[in-house]
Design a protein around this motif. Structure first.
Motif, PDB file in Angstrom:
ATOM      1  N   GLU A 146      18.051 -40.516  49.987  1.00 52.17           N
ATOM      2  CA  GLU A 146      17.486 -41.912  50.391  1.00 52.17           C
ATOM      3  C   GLU A 146      16.190 -41.872  50.807  1.00 52.17           C
ATOM      4  O   GLU A 146      15.735 -41.073  51.686  1.00 52.17           O
ATOM      5  CB  GLU A 146      18.464 -42.300  51.544  1.00 52.17           C
ATOM      6  CG  GLU A 146      18.138 -43.778  51.807  1.00 52.17           C
ATOM      7  CD  GLU A 146      18.901 -44.369  53.060  1.00 52.17           C
ATOM      8  OE1 GLU A 146      18.486 -45.592  53.516  1.00 52.17           O
ATOM      9  OE2 GLU A 146      19.871 -43.747  53.360  1.00 52.17           O
ATOM     10  N   PHE A 147      15.458 -42.660  50.189  1.00 51.65           N
ATOM     11  CA  PHE A 147      13.924 -42.511  50.358  1.00 51.65           C
ATOM     12  C   PHE A 147      13.617 -44.048  50.716  1.00 51.65           C
ATOM     13  O   PHE A 147      13.754 -44.929  50.116  1.00 51.65           O
ATOM     14  CB  PHE A 147      13.146 -42.180  48.941  1.00 51.65           C
ATOM     15  CG  PHE A 147      11.829 -42.086  49.026  1.00 51.65           C
ATOM     16  CD1 PHE A 147      11.284 -40.829  49.608  1.00 51.65           C
ATOM     17  CD2 PHE A 147      11.006 -43.044  48.994  1.00 51.65           C
ATOM     18  CE1 PHE A 147      10.053 -40.783  49.630  1.00 51.65           C
ATOM     19  CE2 PHE A 147       9.719 -43.182  49.174  1.00 51.65           C
ATOM     20  CZ  PHE A 147       8.952 -41.756  49.507  1.00 51.65           C
ATOM     21  N   ASN A 148      13.083 -44.230  52.132  1.00 52.00           N
ATOM     22  CA  ASN A 148      12.658 -45.491  52.580  1.00 52.00           C
ATOM     23  C   ASN A 148      11.273 -45.451  52.894  1.00 52.00           C
ATOM     24  O   ASN A 148      10.765 -44.683  53.575  1.00 52.00           O
ATOM     25  CB  ASN A 148      13.509 -45.974  53.750  1.00 52.00           C
ATOM     26  CG  ASN A 148      15.023 -46.190  53.328  1.00 52.00           C
ATOM     27  OD1 ASN A 148      15.340 -46.603  52.185  1.00 52.00           O
ATOM     28  ND2 ASN A 148      15.802 -45.544  54.001  1.00 52.00           N
ATOM     29  N   ASP A 149      10.480 -46.600  52.874  1.00 48.98           N
ATOM     30  CA  ASP A 149       9.104 -46.680  53.487  1.00 48.98           C
ATOM     31  C   ASP A 149       8.237 -45.521  53.212  1.00 48.98           C
ATOM     32  O   ASP A 149       7.852 -45.111  54.184  1.00 48.98           O
ATOM     33  CB  ASP A 149       9.355 -47.059  54.870  1.00 48.98           C
ATOM     34  CG  ASP A 149      10.231 -48.232  55.195  1.00 48.98           C
ATOM     35  OD1 ASP A 149      10.014 -49.373  54.319  1.00 48.98           O
ATOM     36  OD2 ASP A 149      10.913 -48.522  55.994  1.00 48.98           O
ATOM     37  N   GLY A 150       8.119 -45.259  51.986  1.00 49.53           N
ATOM     38  CA  GLY A 150       7.208 -43.710  51.813  1.00 49.53           C
ATOM     39  C   GLY A 150       6.437 -44.086  50.331  1.00 49.53           C
ATOM     40  O   GLY A 150       6.723 -45.066  49.691  1.00 49.53           O
ATOM     41  N   THR A 151       5.591 -42.948  50.258  1.00 52.49           N
ATOM     42  CA  THR A 151       4.781 -43.025  48.915  1.00 52.49           C
ATOM     43  C   THR A 151       5.202 -41.489  48.324  1.00 52.49           C
ATOM     44  O   THR A 151       5.274 -40.681  48.732  1.00 52.49           O
ATOM     45  CB  THR A 151       3.153 -43.015  49.327  1.00 52.49           C
ATOM     46  OG1 THR A 151       2.915 -44.183  49.824  1.00 52.49           O
ATOM     47  CG2 THR A 151       2.526 -42.859  48.148  1.00 52.49           C
ATOM     48  N   ALA A 152       5.701 -41.783  46.922  1.00 55.12           N
ATOM     49  CA  ALA A 152       5.886 -40.699  46.147  1.00 55.12           C
ATOM     50  C   ALA A 152       5.283 -40.425  45.032  1.00 55.12           C
ATOM     51  O   ALA A 152       5.066 -41.510  44.116  1.00 55.12           O
ATOM     52  CB  ALA A 152       7.422 -40.844  45.657  1.00 55.12           C
ATOM     53  N   ASN A 153       4.630 -39.289  44.864  1.00 52.42           N
ATOM     54  CA  ASN A 153       3.748 -38.714  43.552  1.00 52.42           C
ATOM     55  C   ASN A 153       4.415 -37.746  42.903  1.00 52.42           C
ATOM     56  O   ASN A 153       4.598 -36.847  43.514  1.00 52.42           O
ATOM     57  CB  ASN A 153       2.157 -38.734  44.077  1.00 52.42           C
ATOM     58  CG  ASN A 153       1.510 -39.874  44.741  1.00 52.42           C
ATOM     59  OD1 ASN A 153       1.698 -41.014  44.365  1.00 52.42           O
ATOM     60  ND2 ASN A 153       1.136 -39.744  45.694  1.00 52.42           N
ATOM     61  N   ASN A 154       4.189 -37.893  41.536  1.00 51.57           N
ATOM     62  CA  ASN A 154       4.726 -36.778  40.588  1.00 51.57           C
ATOM     63  C   ASN A 154       6.165 -36.246  40.916  1.00 51.57           C
ATOM     64  O   ASN A 154       6.254 -34.988  41.417  1.00 51.57           O
ATOM     65  CB  ASN A 154       3.667 -35.667  40.631  1.00 51.57           C
ATOM     66  CG  ASN A 154       2.243 -36.116  40.067  1.00 51.57           C
ATOM     67  OD1 ASN A 154       2.039 -36.771  39.148  1.00 51.57           O
ATOM     68  ND2 ASN A 154       1.218 -35.740  41.072  1.00 51.57           N
ATOM     69  N   VAL A 155       7.043 -37.132  41.275  1.00 51.91           N
ATOM     70  CA  VAL A 155       8.368 -36.620  41.645  1.00 51.91           C
ATOM     71  C   VAL A 155       9.347 -36.838  40.811  1.00 51.91           C
ATOM     72  O   VAL A 155       9.387 -37.802  39.881  1.00 51.91           O
ATOM     73  CB  VAL A 155       8.776 -37.370  42.967  1.00 51.91           C
ATOM     74  CG1 VAL A 155       7.704 -36.986  44.054  1.00 51.91           C
ATOM     75  CG2 VAL A 155       9.033 -38.798  42.914  1.00 51.91           C
ATOM     76  N   ALA A 156      10.542 -36.202  40.904  1.00 54.31           N
ATOM     77  CA  ALA A 156      11.676 -36.488  40.006  1.00 54.31           C
ATOM     78  C   ALA A 156      12.840 -37.138  40.769  1.00 54.31           C
ATOM     79  O   ALA A 156      13.200 -36.176  41.941  1.00 54.31           O
ATOM     80  CB  ALA A 156      12.132 -35.124  39.245  1.00 54.31           C
ATOM     81  N   ILE A 157      13.221 -38.239  40.739  1.00 53.92           N
ATOM     82  CA  ILE A 157      14.480 -38.502  41.627  1.00 53.92           C
ATOM     83  C   ILE A 157      15.605 -39.010  40.829  1.00 53.92           C
ATOM     84  O   ILE A 157      15.599 -39.720  40.023  1.00 53.92           O
ATOM     85  CB  ILE A 157      13.830 -40.024  42.150  1.00 53.92           C
ATOM     86  CG1 ILE A 157      12.377 -39.876  43.003  1.00 53.92           C
ATOM     87  CG2 ILE A 157      14.773 -40.687  43.201  1.00 53.92           C
ATOM     88  CD1 ILE A 157      11.861 -41.238  43.747  1.00 53.92           C
ATOM     89  N   THR A 158      16.527 -38.301  41.294  1.00 58.68           N
ATOM     90  CA  THR A 158      17.999 -38.444  40.821  1.00 58.68           C
ATOM     91  C   THR A 158      19.240 -38.615  41.560  1.00 58.68           C
ATOM     92  O   THR A 158      19.047 -38.306  42.993  1.00 58.68           O
ATOM     93  CB  THR A 158      18.288 -36.700  40.120  1.00 58.68           C
ATOM     94  OG1 THR A 158      17.127 -36.497  39.401  1.00 58.68           O
ATOM     95  CG2 THR A 158      19.427 -37.007  39.328  1.00 58.68           C
ATOM     96  N   ASN A 159      20.080 -39.580  41.422  1.00 62.17           N
ATOM     97  CA  ASN A 159      21.044 -40.203  42.155  1.00 62.17           C
ATOM     98  C   ASN A 159      20.533 -40.473  43.581  1.00 62.17           C
ATOM     99  O   ASN A 159      21.207 -40.006  44.681  1.00 62.17           O
ATOM    100  CB  ASN A 159      22.093 -38.964  42.164  1.00 62.17           C
ATOM    101  CG  ASN A 159      22.890 -38.523  40.844  1.00 62.17           C
ATOM    102  OD1 ASN A 159      23.019 -39.571  40.024  1.00 62.17           O
ATOM    103  ND2 ASN A 159      22.879 -37.281  40.437  1.00 62.17           N
ATOM    104  N   SER A 160      19.771 -41.351  43.643  1.00 57.85           N
ATOM    105  CA  SER A 160      19.096 -41.657  45.056  1.00 57.85           C
ATOM    106  C   SER A 160      18.761 -42.948  45.121  1.00 57.85           C
ATOM    107  O   SER A 160      18.859 -43.962  44.086  1.00 57.85           O
ATOM    108  CB  SER A 160      17.791 -40.803  45.138  1.00 57.85           C
ATOM    109  OG  SER A 160      17.811 -39.505  44.905  1.00 57.85           O
ATOM    110  N   SER A 161      18.405 -43.361  46.535  1.00 57.18           N
ATOM    111  CA  SER A 161      18.103 -44.768  46.486  1.00 57.18           C
ATOM    112  C   SER A 161      16.581 -45.100  46.848  1.00 57.18           C
ATOM    113  O   SER A 161      16.251 -44.327  47.883  1.00 57.18           O
ATOM    114  CB  SER A 161      19.054 -45.297  47.710  1.00 57.18           C
ATOM    115  OG  SER A 161      18.586 -46.731  48.043  1.00 57.18           O
ATOM    116  N   PHE A 162      15.805 -45.589  46.479  1.00 62.94           N
ATOM    117  CA  PHE A 162      14.380 -45.801  46.490  1.00 62.94           C
ATOM    118  C   PHE A 162      14.133 -47.214  46.981  1.00 62.94           C
ATOM    119  O   PHE A 162      14.122 -47.985  46.272  1.00 62.94           O
ATOM    120  CB  PHE A 162      13.692 -45.330  45.538  1.00 62.94           C
ATOM    121  CG  PHE A 162      12.253 -45.130  45.633  1.00 62.94           C
ATOM    122  CD1 PHE A 162      11.585 -43.784  45.936  1.00 62.94           C
ATOM    123  CD2 PHE A 162      11.369 -46.246  45.602  1.00 62.94           C
ATOM    124  CE1 PHE A 162      10.312 -43.708  45.982  1.00 62.94           C
ATOM    125  CE2 PHE A 162      10.009 -46.101  45.970  1.00 62.94           C
ATOM    126  CZ  PHE A 162       9.412 -44.868  45.808  1.00 62.94           C
TER     127      PHE A 162
END
Length: 204
Positions: A146-162
């Motif tokens: 689970e990813f909340n209130d953040g900044t993501a660069n050059n990432v692979a997100i799988t089976n997640s909540s953004f």
């Protein structure tokens, strides 16, 4: 013997007088075997092969030693190997942390599994089953997280909540992306709600 009363001669003395005489003498090369020593102040000394139990050590420097099954609180640790220990409210550099809880810190070039990271920075690592809050993620792989209130660069997100984040150059698969901004990303088998997407490829 010279007694403490100032007698310069020699005489037979009682055990009590002998003890009193010893207490006021300065000895070199003394070996003490057995017994109990209490109420003593030691300085400029070397202690070898000693077991210290139930004691408090203040303002000390420990070198070339092993620290097992202990708690370090309000301390600074550099170049340490900490095993089976509790580390609270301290600063650690170049430290290997095993089977530990890590809160309110920065993690670089690391692998994290089944961890909760709060108010921290996570860079160049792999995280599984991770909860990130108010964090920054760069060059990382996020799975089942689970990813909340953040900044993501050059990432692979799988089976997640953004949620409520910004993603750039990201690969998002089987994930939920809500209230965020995404640029130059690939979204596959995912749900995208209430966000802004620019220059993206959406498949299935």
């Amino acid at each position: 013997v010279n007694l403490i009363q100032g007698d310069d001669g020699t005489k037979n003395i009682t055990r009590r007088e002998l003890v009193q005489a010893i207490q006021y003498e300065i000895f070199d090369r003394i070996t003490i075997t057995g017994g109990t020593i209490s109420g003593v102040v030691m300085s400029n000394s070397i202690i070898n092969n000693v077991v210290i139990n139930d004691s408090t050590v203040n303002r000390a420097t420990i070198n070339d030693s092993t620290f097992d099954d202990g708690a370090i609180t309000n301390s600074t640790g550099d170049n340490l190997d900490i095993i089976n220990s509790t580390f609270n409210d301290g600063t650690a550099n170049n430290v290997a942390i095993t089977n530990s809880t890590f809160t309110d810190g920065a993690i670089f070039d690391s692998t994290a599994n089944n961890v909760i990271i709060t108010n921290s920075e996570f860079n160049d690592g792999t995280g599984n089953n991770v909860i990130l809050t108010n964090s920054t993620i760069d060059n990382s792989t996020i799975t089942n997280s689970e990813f909340n209130d953040g900044t993501a660069n050059n990432v692979a997100i799988t089976n997640s909540s953004f949620d409520n984040g910004t993603a750039n150059n990201a690969d998002i698969t089987d994930s939920t992306f809500n209230d965020g901004t995404a640029n130059n990303i690939v979204i596959t088998n995912s749900e995208f709600n209430d966000g802004t997407a620019n220059n993206i490829v959406i498949t299935n």
